[in-house]
Write a protein that holds these residues in place. Structure first.
Motif, PDB file in Angstrom:
ATOM      1  N   PRO A 168     -42.639  43.633  35.243  1.00 32.22           N
ATOM      2  CA  PRO A 168     -41.277  43.129  35.056  1.00 32.22           C
ATOM      3  C   PRO A 168     -40.908  42.097  36.120  1.00 32.22           C
ATOM      4  CG  PRO A 168     -41.339  45.520  34.859  1.00 32.22           C
ATOM      5  CD  PRO A 168     -42.686  45.109  35.359  1.00 32.22           C
ATOM      6  N   GLY A 169     -40.258  41.036  35.670  1.00 30.40           N
ATOM      7  CA  GLY A 169     -39.797  40.010  36.584  1.00 30.40           C
ATOM      8  C   GLY A 169     -40.804  38.919  36.891  1.00 30.40           C
ATOM      9  N   GLU A 170     -42.045  39.067  36.446  1.00 31.31           N
ATOM     10  CA  GLU A 170     -43.070  38.069  36.753  1.00 31.31           C
ATOM     11  C   GLU A 170     -43.162  36.971  35.695  1.00 31.31           C
ATOM     12  OE1 GLU A 170     -46.859  39.660  37.682  1.00 31.31           O
ATOM     13  OE2 GLU A 170     -46.118  41.046  39.216  1.00 31.31           O
ATOM     14  N   ASN A 171     -42.569  37.204  34.532  1.00 31.36           N
ATOM     15  CA  ASN A 171     -42.600  36.195  33.472  1.00 31.36           C
ATOM     16  C   ASN A 171     -41.321  35.375  33.517  1.00 31.36           C
ATOM     17  OD1 ASN A 171     -45.079  36.808  31.783  1.00 31.36           O
ATOM     18  ND2 ASN A 171     -44.100  38.820  31.854  1.00 31.36           N
ATOM     19  N   GLY A 172     -41.459  34.099  33.778  1.00 33.47           N
ATOM     20  CA  GLY A 172     -40.284  33.248  33.895  1.00 33.47           C
ATOM     21  C   GLY A 172     -39.666  32.935  32.548  1.00 33.47           C
ATOM     22  N   LEU A 173     -38.342  33.032  32.470  1.00 36.40           N
ATOM     23  CA  LEU A 173     -37.563  32.527  31.347  1.00 36.40           C
ATOM     24  C   LEU A 173     -36.628  31.453  31.882  1.00 36.40           C
ATOM     25  CD1 LEU A 173     -36.394  35.747  29.440  1.00 36.40           C
ATOM     26  CD2 LEU A 173     -38.236  34.204  28.780  1.00 36.40           C
ATOM     27  N   PHE A 174     -36.326  30.451  31.049  1.00 36.90           N
ATOM     28  CA  PHE A 174     -35.492  29.344  31.499  1.00 36.90           C
ATOM     29  C   PHE A 174     -34.420  29.042  30.462  1.00 36.90           C
ATOM     30  CE2 PHE A 174     -39.914  28.836  32.837  1.00 36.90           C
ATOM     31  CZ  PHE A 174     -39.760  28.942  34.216  1.00 36.90           C
ATOM     32  N   LEU A 175     -33.206  28.853  30.945  1.00 36.29           N
ATOM     33  CA  LEU A 175     -32.078  28.515  30.085  1.00 36.29           C
ATOM     34  C   LEU A 175     -31.273  27.423  30.762  1.00 36.29           C
ATOM     35  CD1 LEU A 175     -30.385  29.034  27.550  1.00 36.29           C
ATOM     36  CD2 LEU A 175     -29.143  30.789  28.836  1.00 36.29           C
ATOM     37  N   ASN A 176     -31.249  26.256  30.124  1.00 34.01           N
ATOM     38  CA  ASN A 176     -30.602  25.075  30.689  1.00 34.01           C
ATOM     39  C   ASN A 176     -31.163  24.782  32.079  1.00 34.01           C
ATOM     40  OD1 ASN A 176     -29.142  24.534  28.373  1.00 34.01           O
ATOM     41  ND2 ASN A 176     -27.499  25.935  28.953  1.00 34.01           N
ATOM     42  N   ASP A 177     -30.387  24.908  33.154  1.00 31.84           N
ATOM     43  CA  ASP A 177     -30.923  24.546  34.468  1.00 31.84           C
ATOM     44  C   ASP A 177     -31.174  25.758  35.351  1.00 31.84           C
ATOM     45  OD1 ASP A 177     -28.329  25.280  34.921  1.00 31.84           O
ATOM     46  OD2 ASP A 177     -27.767  23.504  36.074  1.00 31.84           O
ATOM     47  N   GLU A 178     -31.358  26.945  34.742  1.00 31.61           N
ATOM     48  CA  GLU A 178     -31.539  28.152  35.532  1.00 31.61           C
ATOM     49  C   GLU A 178     -32.755  28.949  35.081  1.00 31.61           C
ATOM     50  OE1 GLU A 178     -27.986  30.447  35.241  1.00 31.61           O
ATOM     51  OE2 GLU A 178     -26.793  29.071  36.479  1.00 31.61           O
ATOM     52  N   GLN A 179     -33.313  29.720  36.019  1.00 31.53           N
ATOM     53  CA  GLN A 179     -34.328  30.712  35.687  1.00 31.53           C
ATOM     54  C   GLN A 179     -33.624  32.030  35.375  1.00 31.53           C
ATOM     55  OE1 GLN A 179     -37.033  31.846  38.805  1.00 31.53           O
ATOM     56  NE2 GLN A 179     -38.167  33.255  37.505  1.00 31.53           N
ATOM     57  N   VAL A 180     -34.098  32.698  34.320  1.00 26.34           N
ATOM     58  CA  VAL A 180     -33.551  33.996  33.927  1.00 26.34           C
ATOM     59  C   VAL A 180     -34.671  35.023  34.089  1.00 26.34           C
ATOM     60  CG1 VAL A 180     -32.556  35.346  32.059  1.00 26.34           C
ATOM     61  CG2 VAL A 180     -31.941  32.937  32.313  1.00 26.34           C
ATOM     62  N   GLY A 181     -34.382  36.128  34.774  1.00 22.13           N
ATOM     63  CA  GLY A 181     -35.440  37.080  35.082  1.00 22.13           C
ATOM     64  C   GLY A 181     -35.772  38.044  33.963  1.00 22.13           C
ATOM     65  N   PHE A 182     -34.749  38.448  33.196  1.00 24.07           N
ATOM     66  CA  PHE A 182     -34.967  39.525  32.226  1.00 24.07           C
ATOM     67  C   PHE A 182     -34.255  39.221  30.911  1.00 24.07           C
ATOM     68  CE2 PHE A 182     -35.188  41.318  36.493  1.00 24.07           C
ATOM     69  CZ  PHE A 182     -36.420  41.947  36.451  1.00 24.07           C
ATOM     70  N   GLY A 183     -34.625  39.973  29.873  1.00 20.26           N
ATOM     71  CA  GLY A 183     -33.976  39.813  28.578  1.00 20.26           C
ATOM     72  C   GLY A 183     -34.610  38.706  27.758  1.00 20.26           C
ATOM     73  N   ALA A 184     -33.788  37.978  27.029  1.00 18.40           N
ATOM     74  CA  ALA A 184     -34.268  36.921  26.143  1.00 18.40           C
ATOM     75  C   ALA A 184     -33.297  35.755  26.179  1.00 18.40           C
ATOM     76  CB  ALA A 184     -34.423  37.438  24.714  1.00 18.40           C
ATOM     77  N   VAL A 185     -33.826  34.551  26.042  1.00 22.71           N
ATOM     78  CA  VAL A 185     -32.997  33.352  25.960  1.00 22.71           C
ATOM     79  C   VAL A 185     -33.169  32.747  24.581  1.00 22.71           C
ATOM     80  CG1 VAL A 185     -33.041  32.888  28.427  1.00 22.71           C
ATOM     81  CG2 VAL A 185     -34.828  31.911  26.975  1.00 22.71           C
ATOM     82  N   GLY A 186     -32.084  32.179  24.052  1.00 24.18           N
ATOM     83  CA  GLY A 186     -32.175  31.642  22.706  1.00 24.18           C
ATOM     84  C   GLY A 186     -31.175  30.536  22.473  1.00 24.18           C
ATOM     85  N   VAL A 187     -31.290  29.943  21.300  1.00 27.46           N
ATOM     86  CA  VAL A 187     -30.337  28.923  20.875  1.00 27.46           C
ATOM     87  C   VAL A 187     -30.177  29.018  19.364  1.00 27.46           C
ATOM     88  CG1 VAL A 187     -32.190  27.184  20.776  1.00 27.46           C
ATOM     89  CG2 VAL A 187     -29.792  26.448  20.850  1.00 27.46           C
ATOM     90  N   LEU A 188     -28.933  29.016  18.936  1.00 27.03           N
ATOM     91  CA  LEU A 188     -28.601  29.012  17.512  1.00 27.03           C
ATOM     92  C   LEU A 188     -28.327  27.573  17.110  1.00 27.03           C
ATOM     93  CD1 LEU A 188     -26.335  31.527  15.670  1.00 27.03           C
ATOM     94  CD2 LEU A 188     -25.921  29.084  15.376  1.00 27.03           C
ATOM     95  N   VAL A 189     -28.999  27.108  16.057  1.00 23.62           N
ATOM     96  CA  VAL A 189     -28.853  25.733  15.591  1.00 23.62           C
ATOM     97  C   VAL A 189     -28.004  25.732  14.330  1.00 23.62           C
ATOM     98  CG1 VAL A 189     -30.036  23.632  14.885  1.00 23.62           C
ATOM     99  CG2 VAL A 189     -31.118  25.158  16.543  1.00 23.62           C
ATOM    100  N   GLN A 190     -26.866  25.065  14.402  1.00 26.02           N
ATOM    101  CA  GLN A 190     -25.935  24.996  13.282  1.00 26.02           C
ATOM    102  C   GLN A 190     -25.790  23.554  12.833  1.00 26.02           C
ATOM    103  OE1 GLN A 190     -22.052  26.488  14.259  1.00 26.02           O
ATOM    104  NE2 GLN A 190     -21.116  25.701  12.383  1.00 26.02           N
ATOM    105  N   GLY A 191     -25.970  23.304  11.547  1.00 27.80           N
ATOM    106  CA  GLY A 191     -25.855  21.955  11.021  1.00 27.80           C
ATOM    107  C   GLY A 191     -27.015  21.082  11.450  1.00 27.80           C
TER     108      GLY A 191
END
Length: 243
Positions: A168-191
């Motif tokens: 846990p914590g060794e896999n980098g996630l990235f959202l916009n200009d930040e690193q996120v340590g846990f969970g999931a990052v996503g984007v909903l595309v509308q239109g």
């Protein structure tokens, strides 16, 4: 729909970031991308905390998500055991992008997830897709699939899991200009443009479970005390026609 992709195998993270960002912006003729994905090998782990920020300072993508990976693909290459940074960016005319970060908690009633976009409370009809990248030690996939199946039936869920970290914590996630340590990052595309999917190569289990009793690196030599090829032949004989 202009899009661009670039892969760098440079070791210094700052050099790799500059290489892929310059290449992508040149391909886009200077247009600011709406949606970008970054995938990075663990050779750059020491810079994970500032990687997304470095890229966004140069790229200024409206939404950026990404993760670390054991192997990194870009162009015609797939890089393993070497430094790699892959960037994919697109301009999505008339699309609305809604980034989000999911976190999960185990409760007596089951796993609870928080961080969903408020747009899912009354989903619009023009949702094109949901992109999601998860940290494998802290993401519950089935509740995600179940919720989106109810809230957005027929809308593709696209993405996968970060990899390469041993805990846990060794896999980098990235959202916009930040690193996120846990969970999931996503984007909903509308239109915007319609989004179509293809399925990459994959696999599922066959036969029985065996303990690896001898190996060298990633080469499996024995399964359950027998040569791996002998075990494979045993399994093959007993497989149903479908397998």
């Amino acid at each position: 729909m202009p899009y661009a992709a670039s892969l760098s195998q440079l070791g210094p993270t700052t050099d790799a970031v500059e290489a892929v960002c310059s290449d992508v912006l040149q391909q886009l003729n200077g247009e600011t991308p709406d949606l970008s994905f970054i995938f990075v090998s663990h050779h750059h782990r020491g810079a994970f905390h500032e990687l997304a920020s470095q890229i966004q300072q140069r790229l200024k993508s409206k939404v950026l998500i990404g993760c670390a990976g054991e192997s990194i693909a870009g162009g015609e290459l797939e890089i393993e055991n070497e430094p790699a940074l892959s960037l994919w960016s697109a301009v999505l005319p008339e699309a609305k992008l809604i980034p989000f970060h999911l976190e999960f908690e185990r409760t007596p009633d089951g796993i609870v997830s928080t961080g969903w976009p408020t747009e899912l409370e009354s989903p619009p009809d023009d949702v094109r897709a949901v992109f999601l990248l998860g940290e494998p030690f802290s993401t519950a996939v089935e509740p995600i699939i179940e919720r989106l199946g109810v809230d957005l039936p027929g809308v593709p869920l696209i993405g996968g899991m970060a990899s390469g970290g041993r805990g846990p914590g060794e896999n980098g996630l990235f959202l916009n200009d930040e690193q996120v340590g846990f969970g999931a990052v996503g984007v909903l595309v509308q239109g915007g443009p319609h989004i179509e999917t293809v399925v990459s190569q994959g696999c599922r289990p066959i036969g029985h479970n065996f303990i690896v009793t001898k190996s060298e690196g990633n080469l499996v030599q024995e399964l359950g005390g027998k040569p791996a090829m002998d075990r494979l032949q045993e399994v093959f004989v007993d497989l149903p026609e479908r397998d």
